[in-house]
Design a protein around this motif. Structure first.
Motif, PDB file in Angstrom:
ATOM      1  N   LYS A   1     -23.374 -67.115  93.947  1.00 38.30           N
ATOM      2  CA  LYS A   1     -23.593 -68.035  92.836  1.00 38.30           C
ATOM      3  C   LYS A   1     -23.227 -67.335  91.526  1.00 38.30           C
ATOM      4  CE  LYS A   1     -25.909 -71.672  93.116  1.00 38.30           C
ATOM      5  NZ  LYS A   1     -25.382 -73.015  93.030  1.00 38.30           N
ATOM      6  N   LEU A   2     -22.551 -68.062  90.662  1.00 33.49           N
ATOM      7  CA  LEU A   2     -22.190 -67.535  89.349  1.00 33.49           C
ATOM      8  C   LEU A   2     -23.304 -67.836  88.350  1.00 33.49           C
ATOM      9  CD1 LEU A   2     -18.479 -68.718  89.242  1.00 33.49           C
ATOM     10  CD2 LEU A   2     -19.307 -66.393  89.552  1.00 33.49           C
ATOM     11  N   PRO A   3     -23.428 -67.028  87.299  1.00 32.58           N
ATOM     12  CA  PRO A   3     -24.442 -67.290  86.277  1.00 32.58           C
ATOM     13  C   PRO A   3     -24.251 -68.682  85.673  1.00 32.58           C
ATOM     14  CG  PRO A   3     -23.442 -65.141  85.936  1.00 32.58           C
ATOM     15  CD  PRO A   3     -22.657 -65.822  87.012  1.00 32.58           C
ATOM     16  N   GLY A   4     -25.340 -69.420  85.581  1.00 34.18           N
ATOM     17  CA  GLY A   4     -25.285 -70.732  84.963  1.00 34.18           C
ATOM     18  C   GLY A   4     -24.826 -71.846  85.879  1.00 34.18           C
ATOM     19  N   SER A   5     -24.439 -71.536  87.097  1.00 30.68           N
ATOM     20  CA  SER A   5     -23.921 -72.532  88.041  1.00 30.68           C
ATOM     21  C   SER A   5     -22.927 -73.481  87.390  1.00 30.68           C
ATOM     22  CB  SER A   5     -25.065 -73.342  88.659  1.00 30.68           C
ATOM     23  OG  SER A   5     -25.878 -72.516  89.428  1.00 30.68           O
ATOM     24  N   PRO A   6     -21.739 -72.988  87.030  1.00 31.55           N
ATOM     25  CA  PRO A   6     -20.738 -73.851  86.399  1.00 31.55           C
ATOM     26  C   PRO A   6     -20.466 -75.081  87.256  1.00 31.55           C
ATOM     27  CG  PRO A   6     -19.978 -71.579  86.475  1.00 31.55           C
ATOM     28  CD  PRO A   6     -21.229 -71.642  87.277  1.00 31.55           C
ATOM     29  N   ASP A   7     -20.162 -76.198  86.613  1.00 33.02           N
ATOM     30  CA  ASP A   7     -19.931 -77.447  87.337  1.00 33.02           C
ATOM     31  C   ASP A   7     -18.697 -77.360  88.231  1.00 33.02           C
ATOM     32  OD1 ASP A   7     -22.147 -78.924  86.176  1.00 33.02           O
ATOM     33  OD2 ASP A   7     -21.011 -78.806  84.307  1.00 33.02           O
TER      34      ASP A   7
ATOM     35  N   GLN B   1     -25.510 -66.990  79.630  1.00 34.08           N
ATOM     36  CA  GLN B   1     -24.720 -67.219  80.836  1.00 34.08           C
ATOM     37  C   GLN B   1     -23.225 -67.129  80.531  1.00 34.08           C
ATOM     38  OE1 GLN B   1     -26.445 -70.970  81.850  1.00 34.08           O
ATOM     39  NE2 GLN B   1     -28.121 -70.038  82.989  1.00 34.08           N
ATOM     40  N   LEU B   2     -22.810 -67.616  79.384  1.00 35.53           N
ATOM     41  CA  LEU B   2     -21.415 -67.504  78.959  1.00 35.53           C
ATOM     42  C   LEU B   2     -21.028 -66.034  78.820  1.00 35.53           C
ATOM     43  CD1 LEU B   2     -18.803 -68.886  77.819  1.00 35.53           C
ATOM     44  CD2 LEU B   2     -19.858 -68.631  75.582  1.00 35.53           C
ATOM     45  N   ARG B   3     -21.896 -65.257  78.197  1.00 40.09           N
ATOM     46  CA  ARG B   3     -21.637 -63.822  78.025  1.00 40.09           C
ATOM     47  C   ARG B   3     -21.509 -63.134  79.384  1.00 40.09           C
ATOM     48  NH1 ARG B   3     -23.787 -59.386  78.667  1.00 40.09           N
ATOM     49  NH2 ARG B   3     -25.841 -60.153  79.210  1.00 40.09           N
TER      50      ARG B   3
ATOM     51  N   THR C   1     -18.108 -61.372  80.690  1.00 37.44           N
ATOM     52  CA  THR C   1     -18.185 -59.938  80.987  1.00 37.44           C
ATOM     53  C   THR C   1     -17.661 -59.648  82.388  1.00 37.44           C
ATOM     54  OG1 THR C   1     -20.069 -59.660  79.514  1.00 37.44           O
ATOM     55  CG2 THR C   1     -19.760 -57.962  81.168  1.00 37.44           C
ATOM     56  N   SER C   2     -17.903 -60.590  83.322  1.00 39.05           N
ATOM     57  CA  SER C   2     -17.403 -60.391  84.686  1.00 39.05           C
ATOM     58  C   SER C   2     -15.957 -60.831  84.861  1.00 39.05           C
ATOM     59  CB  SER C   2     -18.251 -61.095  85.726  1.00 39.05           C
ATOM     60  OG  SER C   2     -19.312 -61.775  85.262  1.00 39.05           O
TER      61      SER C   2
END
Length: 146
Positions: A49-55, A105-107, A111-112
């Motif tokens: 899972k990615l930070p923030g669970s992008p749509d 979450q954007l940061r 960063t990744s």
């Protein structure tokens, strides 16, 4: 002005607001799918899972798209700047917490190495411009995040 709804009715209305598969998200998904883009949903990429669970996640392009409601995520449009008068302190706290969480979450994503695009609900009113914006983001290797 006091809330015209009873607390029970307001609670029922609020419980019906979804976080996934919203109408704006479905519109963006339909548009991108019709143009031949394929994606994963709700933040899954490479088994995690990615930070923030992008749509929408475009793993091969290393890009993600968030489809945000203007009110809920404090956009700078007219709808996003509307502050409810009933229970104002609660809403200010809730929306500020959402804004701060979004920024973190954007940061983390950037960063990744992920490129991030945020599509705002108000942008859906002009489908042609939205389509050009999405195409530019997904085709260009060096697209600035929004």
């Amino acid at each position: 002005m006091a809330d015209k709804l009873t607390p029970e009715r307001r609670s029922w209305n609020m419980s019906r607001i979804r976080g996934k598969n919203t109408k704006p998200e479905l519109l963006v998904r339909r548009l991108l799918h019709s143009k031949g883009y394929r994606y994963r949903l709700h933040g899954t990429a490479r088994g995690g899972k990615l930070p923030g669970s992008p749509d929408l996640v475009f793993a091969s392009r290393h890009k993600v798209i968030f489809v945000n409601g203007c009110f809920w995520h404090f956009h700078d449009c007219r709808v996003g700047q509307h502050a409810p008068k009933a229970n104002a302190k609660f809403w200010e706290t809730k929306r500020t917490r959402t804004r701060n969480r979004d920024a973190e979450q954007l940061r983390q994503l950037e960063t990744s190495g992920w490129k991030v695009l945020t599509v705002w609900e108000c942008e859906l009113k002009d489908p042609r411009t939205l389509e050009e914006h999405l195409d530019a983001f997904l085709k260009n290797a060096e697209q600035p995040s929004a």
